[in-house]
Design a protein around this motif. Structure first.
Motif, PDB file in Angstrom:
ATOM      1  N   ALA A   1       0.837  -1.198   0.000  1.00  0.00           N
ATOM      2  CA  ALA A   1       0.000   0.000   0.000  1.00  0.00           C
ATOM      3  C   ALA A   1       0.869   1.243   0.000  1.00  0.00           C
ATOM      4  CB  ALA A   1      -0.930   0.005   1.218  1.00  0.00           C
ATOM      5  N   VAL A   2       0.449   2.231  -0.778  1.00  0.00           N
ATOM      6  CA  VAL A   2       1.149   3.513  -0.856  1.00  0.00           C
ATOM      7  C   VAL A   2       0.149   4.643  -0.625  1.00  0.00           C
ATOM      8  CG1 VAL A   2       2.898   2.644  -2.438  1.00  0.00           C
ATOM      9  CG2 VAL A   2       0.807   3.677  -3.371  1.00  0.00           C
ATOM     10  N   LYS A   3       0.672   5.786  -0.204  1.00  0.00           N
ATOM     11  CA  LYS A   3      -0.173   6.952   0.016  1.00  0.00           C
ATOM     12  C   LYS A   3      -0.403   7.661  -1.315  1.00  0.00           C
ATOM     13  CE  LYS A   3       1.793   7.617   4.627  1.00  0.00           C
ATOM     14  NZ  LYS A   3       2.619   8.492   5.499  1.00  0.00           N
ATOM     15  N   GLY A   4      -1.670   7.864  -1.677  1.00  0.00           N
ATOM     16  CA  GLY A   4      -1.976   8.569  -2.905  1.00  0.00           C
ATOM     17  C   GLY A   4      -2.143   7.644  -4.083  1.00  0.00           C
ATOM     18  N   ASN A   5      -2.165   8.239  -5.270  1.00  0.00           N
ATOM     19  CA  ASN A   5      -2.444   7.527  -6.513  1.00  0.00           C
ATOM     20  C   ASN A   5      -1.175   7.427  -7.348  1.00  0.00           C
ATOM     21  OD1 ASN A   5      -3.304   6.590  -9.001  1.00  0.00           O
ATOM     22  ND2 ASN A   5      -5.071   7.956  -9.131  1.00  0.00           N
ATOM     23  N   PRO A   6      -0.616   6.222  -7.526  1.00  0.00           N
ATOM     24  CA  PRO A   6       0.628   6.084  -8.288  1.00  0.00           C
ATOM     25  C   PRO A   6       0.470   6.391  -9.768  1.00  0.00           C
ATOM     26  CG  PRO A   6      -0.274   3.935  -7.755  1.00  0.00           C
ATOM     27  CD  PRO A   6      -1.089   4.929  -7.001  1.00  0.00           C
ATOM     28  N   LEU A   7      -0.749   6.380 -10.284  1.00  0.00           N
ATOM     29  CA  LEU A   7      -0.972   6.738 -11.685  1.00  0.00           C
ATOM     30  C   LEU A   7      -0.838   8.239 -11.897  1.00  0.00           C
ATOM     31  CD1 LEU A   7      -3.965   4.429 -12.684  1.00  0.00           C
ATOM     32  CD2 LEU A   7      -1.515   4.008 -12.943  1.00  0.00           C
ATOM     33  N   GLU A   8      -1.007   8.988 -10.831  1.00  0.00           N
ATOM     34  CA  GLU A   8      -0.849  10.441 -10.901  1.00  0.00           C
ATOM     35  C   GLU A   8       0.538  10.884 -10.458  1.00  0.00           C
ATOM     36  OE1 GLU A   8      -3.990  11.913  -8.459  1.00  0.00           O
ATOM     37  OE2 GLU A   8      -5.583  11.410  -9.896  1.00  0.00           O
ATOM     38  N   ASP A   9       1.133  10.141  -9.538  1.00  0.00           N
ATOM     39  CA  ASP A   9       2.469  10.464  -9.038  1.00  0.00           C
ATOM     40  C   ASP A   9       3.195   9.159  -8.736  1.00  0.00           C
ATOM     41  OD1 ASP A   9       4.774  11.358  -7.870  1.00  0.00           O
ATOM     42  OD2 ASP A   9       3.823  12.287  -6.120  1.00  0.00           O
ATOM     43  N   ILE A  10       4.008   8.696  -9.674  1.00  0.00           N
ATOM     44  CA  ILE A  10       4.674   7.400  -9.543  1.00  0.00           C
ATOM     45  C   ILE A  10       5.648   7.370  -8.374  1.00  0.00           C
ATOM     46  CG2 ILE A  10       6.601   7.910 -11.096  1.00  0.00           C
ATOM     47  CD1 ILE A  10       4.632   4.589 -10.894  1.00  0.00           C
ATOM     48  N   THR A  11       6.107   8.523  -7.894  1.00  0.00           N
ATOM     49  CA  THR A  11       7.092   8.541  -6.808  1.00  0.00           C
ATOM     50  C   THR A  11       6.516   8.082  -5.477  1.00  0.00           C
ATOM     51  OG1 THR A  11       6.710  10.870  -6.248  1.00  0.00           O
ATOM     52  CG2 THR A  11       8.394  10.400  -7.917  1.00  0.00           C
ATOM     53  N   VAL A  12       5.189   7.959  -5.376  1.00  0.00           N
ATOM     54  CA  VAL A  12       4.620   7.449  -4.112  1.00  0.00           C
ATOM     55  C   VAL A  12       5.056   6.020  -3.865  1.00  0.00           C
ATOM     56  CG1 VAL A  12       2.633   9.013  -4.232  1.00  0.00           C
ATOM     57  CG2 VAL A  12       2.429   6.679  -5.147  1.00  0.00           C
ATOM     58  N   THR A  13       5.519   5.317  -4.901  1.00  0.00           N
ATOM     59  CA  THR A  13       6.001   3.944  -4.734  1.00  0.00           C
ATOM     60  C   THR A  13       7.289   3.883  -3.930  1.00  0.00           C
ATOM     61  OG1 THR A  13       7.168   4.123  -6.857  1.00  0.00           O
ATOM     62  CG2 THR A  13       4.953   3.162  -6.902  1.00  0.00           C
ATOM     63  N   GLU A  14       7.948   5.023  -3.773  1.00  0.00           N
ATOM     64  CA  GLU A  14       9.210   5.052  -3.032  1.00  0.00           C
ATOM     65  C   GLU A  14       8.991   5.040  -1.518  1.00  0.00           C
ATOM     66  OE1 GLU A  14      11.527   8.370  -4.430  1.00  0.00           O
ATOM     67  OE2 GLU A  14      11.120   7.895  -6.538  1.00  0.00           O
ATOM     68  N   ASP A  15       7.742   5.138  -1.087  1.00  0.00           N
ATOM     69  CA  ASP A  15       7.427   5.145   0.349  1.00  0.00           C
ATOM     70  C   ASP A  15       6.265   4.191   0.600  1.00  0.00           C
ATOM     71  OD1 ASP A  15       7.241   5.692   3.035  1.00  0.00           O
ATOM     72  OD2 ASP A  15       6.257   7.634   2.777  1.00  0.00           O
ATOM     73  N   VAL A  16       6.567   2.903   0.650  1.00  0.00           N
ATOM     74  CA  VAL A  16       5.546   1.876   0.866  1.00  0.00           C
ATOM     75  C   VAL A  16       5.230   1.788   2.352  1.00  0.00           C
ATOM     76  CG1 VAL A  16       5.102  -0.601   0.752  1.00  0.00           C
ATOM     77  CG2 VAL A  16       6.158   0.567  -1.187  1.00  0.00           C
ATOM     78  N   SER A  17       3.943   1.888   2.677  1.00  0.00           N
ATOM     79  CA  SER A  17       3.529   1.935   4.079  1.00  0.00           C
ATOM     80  C   SER A  17       3.085   0.591   4.633  1.00  0.00           C
ATOM     81  CB  SER A  17       2.375   2.941   4.243  1.00  0.00           C
ATOM     82  OG  SER A  17       2.759   4.219   3.803  1.00  0.00           O
ATOM     83  N   PHE A  18       2.737  -0.324   3.753  1.00  0.00           N
ATOM     84  CA  PHE A  18       2.204  -1.620   4.177  1.00  0.00           C
ATOM     85  C   PHE A  18       2.747  -2.691   3.248  1.00  0.00           C
ATOM     86  CE2 PHE A  18      -0.963  -4.977   3.510  1.00  0.00           C
ATOM     87  CZ  PHE A  18      -1.230  -5.400   4.801  1.00  0.00           C
ATOM     88  N   VAL A  19       3.219  -3.801   3.831  1.00  0.00           N
ATOM     89  CA  VAL A  19       3.734  -4.921   3.039  1.00  0.00           C
ATOM     90  C   VAL A  19       3.192  -6.227   3.593  1.00  0.00           C
ATOM     91  CG1 VAL A  19       5.769  -6.193   2.253  1.00  0.00           C
ATOM     92  CG2 VAL A  19       5.882  -3.708   2.468  1.00  0.00           C
ATOM     93  N   MET A  20       2.546  -6.982   2.736  1.00  0.00           N
ATOM     94  CA  MET A  20       2.113  -8.352   3.038  1.00  0.00           C
ATOM     95  C   MET A  20       2.686  -9.275   1.984  1.00  0.00           C
ATOM     96  SD  MET A  20      -1.754  -9.989   3.064  1.00  0.00           S
ATOM     97  CE  MET A  20      -2.168  -9.654   4.772  1.00  0.00           C
ATOM     98  N   LYS A  21       3.275 -10.376   2.416  1.00  0.00           N
ATOM     99  CA  LYS A  21       3.755 -11.413   1.491  1.00  0.00           C
ATOM    100  C   LYS A  21       3.241 -12.755   1.945  1.00  0.00           C
ATOM    101  CE  LYS A  21       7.435 -13.914   1.389  1.00  0.00           C
ATOM    102  NZ  LYS A  21       8.832 -14.399   1.492  1.00  0.00           N
ATOM    103  N   ASN A  22       2.620 -13.486   1.028  1.00  0.00           N
ATOM    104  CA  ASN A  22       2.066 -14.806   1.361  1.00  0.00           C
ATOM    105  C   ASN A  22       1.087 -14.722   2.528  1.00  0.00           C
ATOM    106  OD1 ASN A  22       3.338 -16.197  -0.657  1.00  0.00           O
ATOM    107  ND2 ASN A  22       4.941 -17.064   0.628  1.00  0.00           N
ATOM    108  N   GLY A  23       0.360 -13.611   2.626  1.00  0.00           N
ATOM    109  CA  GLY A  23      -0.647 -13.470   3.675  1.00  0.00           C
ATOM    110  C   GLY A  23      -0.111 -13.054   5.012  1.00  0.00           C
ATOM    111  N   VAL A  24       1.197 -12.826   5.130  1.00  0.00           N
ATOM    112  CA  VAL A  24       1.826 -12.405   6.382  1.00  0.00           C
ATOM    113  C   VAL A  24       2.185 -10.930   6.285  1.00  0.00           C
ATOM    114  CG1 VAL A  24       3.771 -12.747   7.958  1.00  0.00           C
ATOM    115  CG2 VAL A  24       2.747 -14.709   6.795  1.00  0.00           C
ATOM    116  N   VAL A  25       1.800 -10.162   7.318  1.00  0.00           N
ATOM    117  CA  VAL A  25       2.098  -8.736   7.337  1.00  0.00           C
ATOM    118  C   VAL A  25       3.510  -8.532   7.865  1.00  0.00           C
ATOM    119  CG1 VAL A  25       1.476  -6.484   8.280  1.00  0.00           C
ATOM    120  CG2 VAL A  25      -0.313  -8.115   7.652  1.00  0.00           C
TER     121      VAL A  25
END
Length: 430
Positions: free
Chosen positions: A403-427
């Motif tokens: 999860a990222v803050k804002g809309n990456p289609l409008e501002d791709i740089t929001v991908t540089e600050d990921v706020s939430f990460v889940m892999k294989n169902g684990v946070v």
């Protein structure tokens, strides 16, 4: 008496197995994730007020909030102000190396020391939102050990496809040419001739490689090689690719120079890395053969800014200056030409965890934000034959969600600050 004891032990074991199964079922409670929006990377459509239900390691339901309910024991995660995306996939990293380590100091690292570095960088990469990576060359199979530790749940890190030793000709890029001849140093991936190359592929797979890489041309960070010069012959490349495909794996070719790029494509390689000197014929061949390009167009900025400070020799800095502008022009040519592209950062040439900084450069040099995101999601999933499990947020897919803050289609740089990460169902990050 002994028979009674054995019966009691068997009953206890069966009871224990039953309790473990019950505990596992009880632990399989659903996780419900809500956010402001969710991007469908396959078509660029944004779902407002989404609700994703995860059970175990898979996504079991997706819809708008309020359209369905989860189980009574569901855990709710509300990500207000966030946009949900599939976990990012970086198709070219080197987890066992650091850009910040003095250039020659890293050559003295033992395999255990490289493994420790890889453990650190695996966690950094995951925290940056990259839930899957392809590691294209390490020493002593160190990254394969880290991958297995991640899969066993012993350490945190992304899903890893690891090539083990990168294949090279004697004295080529991916061999070690920095030390004098009396030391008789030869990189473990060196193989000359088609049958020796086949044997090296088999050896890598024997020790756990689930991807293969070979160096088709010279490179920037080697001694005595020219980036534009082809190394392996077409016959040798075909042998490597054929052996890789025979074992059901994906082959990558390091190739800066024009002839090496084309030869690797004709040999049937699945992806070409770097692609610095690309011409129109190379574009046409890539489209004809369905070859993916993985082009690291951010790291040149780090190398030319900090390389000298980190002890990178002038020979290598000059080669970086030679390829940097050309590679970005080639990137634009490939995008305009409709070549299939995947995100490949070559992290280790710049610091791990900064992978997402490349997104903005991909947009700057020709991609739309959606194309850049597809290069790090659906495209690598298809390249690595994981398109039924990874690369998109879909019911039945593995629960790799960021999860990222804002809309990456409008501002791709929001991908540089990921706020939430889940892999294989684990946070892992919230």
């Amino acid at each position: 008496m002994l028979g009674i004891l054995r019966t009691g032990i068997c009953r206890a074991l069966l009871l224990g197995a039953s309790l473990l199964a019950t505990a596992s079922a009880a632990g399989a409670a659903e996780t419900v994730i809500t956010a402001d929006a969710m991007l469908d990377v396959t078509n660029g459509k944004m779902l407002e007020k989404p609700m994703i239900v995860v059970r175990d390691d898979r996504i079991v339901a997706i819809g708008k909030q309020g359209t369905f309910t989860a189980g009574e024991d569901a855990q709710y995660i509300a990500l207000d102000g966030m946009t949900l995306l599939p976990g990012f996939m970086d198709m070219h990293v080197h987890l066992s190396s650091d850009a910040e380590t003095p250039f020659f100091a890293s050559m003295s690292y033992s395999v255990p020391r490289q493994t420790v570095v890889a453990v650190k960088n695996a966690k950094r990469t995951l925290m940056a939102g990259f839930t899957t990576v392809r590691d294209l060359g390490d020493g002593g199979y160190s990254v394969i050990g880290v991958r297995d530790g991640i899969n066993a749940g012993e350490i945190a890190g992304p899903r890893i496809f690891s090539a083990g030793n990168a294949l090279s000709i004697t004295g080529g890029h991916c061999d070690n040419n920095f030390l004098p001849p009396e030391m008789q140093v030869r990189s473990d991936g060196v193989a000359d001739g088609p049958w020796a190359a086949r044997e090296k592929v088999r050896e890598n797979i024997k020790y756990g490689a689930n991807a293969i890489k070979f160096c088709a041309t010279g490179g920037v960070f080697s001694k005595g090689t020219k980036v534009g010069i082809q190394q392996y012959s077409l016959e040798e490349m075909k042998a490597i690719v054929e052996e890789t495909h025979r074992r059901g794996l994906v082959a990558a070719a390091h190739a800066h120079g024009t002839s090496g790029i084309k030869a690797a494509i004709v040999a049937g390689v699945d992806s070409v890395e770097h692609v610095s000197f690309l011409d129109d014929e190379g574009v046409a061949l890539a489209k004809k053969f369905g070859t993916y390009f993985s082009m690291d167009i951010y790291n040149t900025e780090y190398t030319l800014t900090y390389g000298a400070e980190n002890g990178v020799p002038e020979e290598n800095l000059n080669k970086e200056r030679e390829v940097s502008k050309a590679q970005r022009e080639s990137f634009t040519r490939a995008v305009k030409g409709g070549v299939k592209m995947v995100f490949g950062s070559d992290a280790a040439i710049y610091p791990h965890g900064d992978n997402a900084k490349q997104f903005s450069r991909m947009v700057q040099f020709g991609m739309t934000p959606l194309q850049a995101l597809q290069a790090a999601t659906v495209n690598p999933a298809t390249l690595m034959k994981q398109e039924r499990d990874l690369g998109a947020l879909k019911e039945g897919f593995l629960a790799d969600i960021v999860a990222v803050k804002g809309n990456p289609l409008e501002d791709i740089t929001v991908t540089e600050d990921v706020s939430f990460v889940m892999k294989n169902g684990v946070v892992y990050k919230r």
